[in-house]
Write a protein that holds these residues in place. Structure first.
Motif, short mmCIF file in Angstrom:
data_model
loop_
_atom_site.label_atom_id
_atom_site.label_comp_id
_atom_site.label_asym_id
_atom_site.label_seq_id
_atom_site.Cartn_x
_atom_site.Cartn_y
_atom_site.Cartn_z
N LEU A 21 51.50 40.86 43.31
CA LEU A 21 51.96 41.98 42.49
C LEU A 21 50.84 42.62 41.68
O LEU A 21 50.79 43.83 41.50
CB LEU A 21 53.04 41.51 41.51
CG LEU A 21 54.44 41.23 42.03
CD1 LEU A 21 55.31 40.72 40.89
CD2 LEU A 21 55.06 42.50 42.62
N ALA A 22 49.94 41.77 41.18
CA ALA A 22 48.96 42.19 40.18
C ALA A 22 48.22 43.49 40.49
O ALA A 22 48.08 44.34 39.60
CB ALA A 22 47.96 41.06 39.94
N PRO A 23 47.74 43.71 41.71
CA PRO A 23 46.99 44.95 41.95
C PRO A 23 47.85 46.21 41.91
O PRO A 23 47.31 47.33 41.89
CB PRO A 23 46.41 44.75 43.36
CG PRO A 23 46.52 43.28 43.63
CD PRO A 23 47.75 42.83 42.89
N ARG A 24 49.18 46.05 41.89
CA ARG A 24 50.05 47.22 42.07
C ARG A 24 50.95 47.55 40.88
O ARG A 24 51.63 48.57 40.88
CB ARG A 24 50.93 47.00 43.31
CG ARG A 24 50.14 46.79 44.59
CD ARG A 24 51.04 46.76 45.80
NE ARG A 24 51.71 45.47 45.97
CZ ARG A 24 52.63 45.24 46.92
NH1 ARG A 24 53.00 46.21 47.73
NH2 ARG A 24 53.18 44.05 47.02
N VAL A 25 50.95 46.71 39.85
CA VAL A 25 51.96 46.87 38.81
C VAL A 25 51.65 47.99 37.81
O VAL A 25 52.56 48.63 37.28
CB VAL A 25 52.18 45.55 38.03
CG1 VAL A 25 52.79 44.50 38.95
CG2 VAL A 25 50.87 45.04 37.43
#
Length: 287
Positions: free
Chosen positions: A169-173
């Motif tokens: 998730l981290a790169p897109r939140v």
């Protein structure tokens, strides 16, 4: 013959000079009579410090007669500093310990190139707020907190969410959010406890992230919850909460530090019968 009681002297030291157990025990004592007692187990205290990024070198303790009388626990990330927690044992209050620790810490942060310092304070904690304001800190924003009742009801939409890892998730939140999470909920804090997080996400057929939530299962704290602009007003945020509740059926959920001026989020909290609890102010100081 009457003898005048000798005033207690204190010494301000880096937290590198004491043990982790001493920091934990001092916090328990310092918060034992607070409006919201913070009686964390050692494991919960370790998780809190890990999540928020405890930096022992910038953190300070006040020592009186060999005893840790007060703590000022801080984090440093990049050019920013953050006060995780501060407290003074009841018998050592009103002796200037907190101010001495604060000034020593801020001097250290400035000397190492830190450009800003921030924290949160309960809105009704006038004593702590008075100290922070006297240091030059100002209100950056108001933050609300909520608890959600345990819900066994089946709601449509939650089946669209699937468990995912934070690392995916981290790169897109960031692109889904309208405001930045507070320090304890930001992406760096999530990365620090990624192995402890429960995350759910809705991803469309093209592989685009449309909604997600990240929660700590042990405490039920929902650290992040967001929906992409093109999927809002479809009940997706509520569905994400239901998806989490299905996996944590006996755990009341809570949300800490929701930006107060987000009207849509307030409406969401009403729709899920959330109860508003003690809110905070986020404070900021340019160094």
């Amino acid at each position: 013959m009457h003898q005048t009681k000798k005033p207690q002297m204190f010494e301000i030291l880096s937290a590198t000079h004491v043990t982790f157990d001493q920091l934990h025990e001092t916090m328990l004592s310092s918060f034992s009579d607070y409006a919201i007692p913070m009686q964390l187990s050692l494991g919960a205290f370790e998780m809190m410090m890990r999540q928020r990024g405890l930096d022992l070198h910038s953190s300070r303790v006040a020592v009186v007669d060999g005893q840790v009388a007060a703590i000022w626990l801080t984090s440093v990330r990049g050019s920013k500093g953050y006060l995780i927690s501060s407290g003074t044992r009841p018998e050592f209050r009103s002796k200037g310990l907190a101010r001495a620790m604060a000034n020593d810490c801020l001097d250290y942060l400035r000397s190492t190139g830190i450009r800003s310092f921030q924290t949160e304070v309960l809105r009704d904690n006038e004593t702590a707020a008075g100290l922070y304001y006297s240091l030059g800190m100002t209100k950056a924003r108001a933050l609300d907190c909520y608890t959600l009742p345990i819900s066994q009801a089946s709601k449509p939409g939650s089946e669209l969410f699937e468990p995912v890892y934070w690392r995916d998730l981290a790169p897109r939140v960031a692109k889904l959010r309208d405001w930045a999470p507070s320090w304890q909920n930001n992406d760096a804090s999530m990365e620090a406890i990624a192995d402890q997080l429960l995350c759910v996400a809705m991803i469309d057929e093209g592989g685009e992230l449309k909604a997600y939530a990240a929660v700590s299962p042990n405490s039920g704290t929902v650290h992040q919850l967001a929906v992409s602009k093109d999927y809002r007003r479809r009940g997706m945020a509520r569905a994400a909460l239901i998806a989490i509740q299905r996996q944590l059926p006996e755990t009341p959920l809570r949300l800490i530090n929701v930006q107060q001026d987000d009207a849509a989020f307030r409406a969401l909290m009403t729709s899920v019968s959330a109860t508003e609890t003690s809110g905070q102010y986020e404070l900021w100081l340019d160094l």
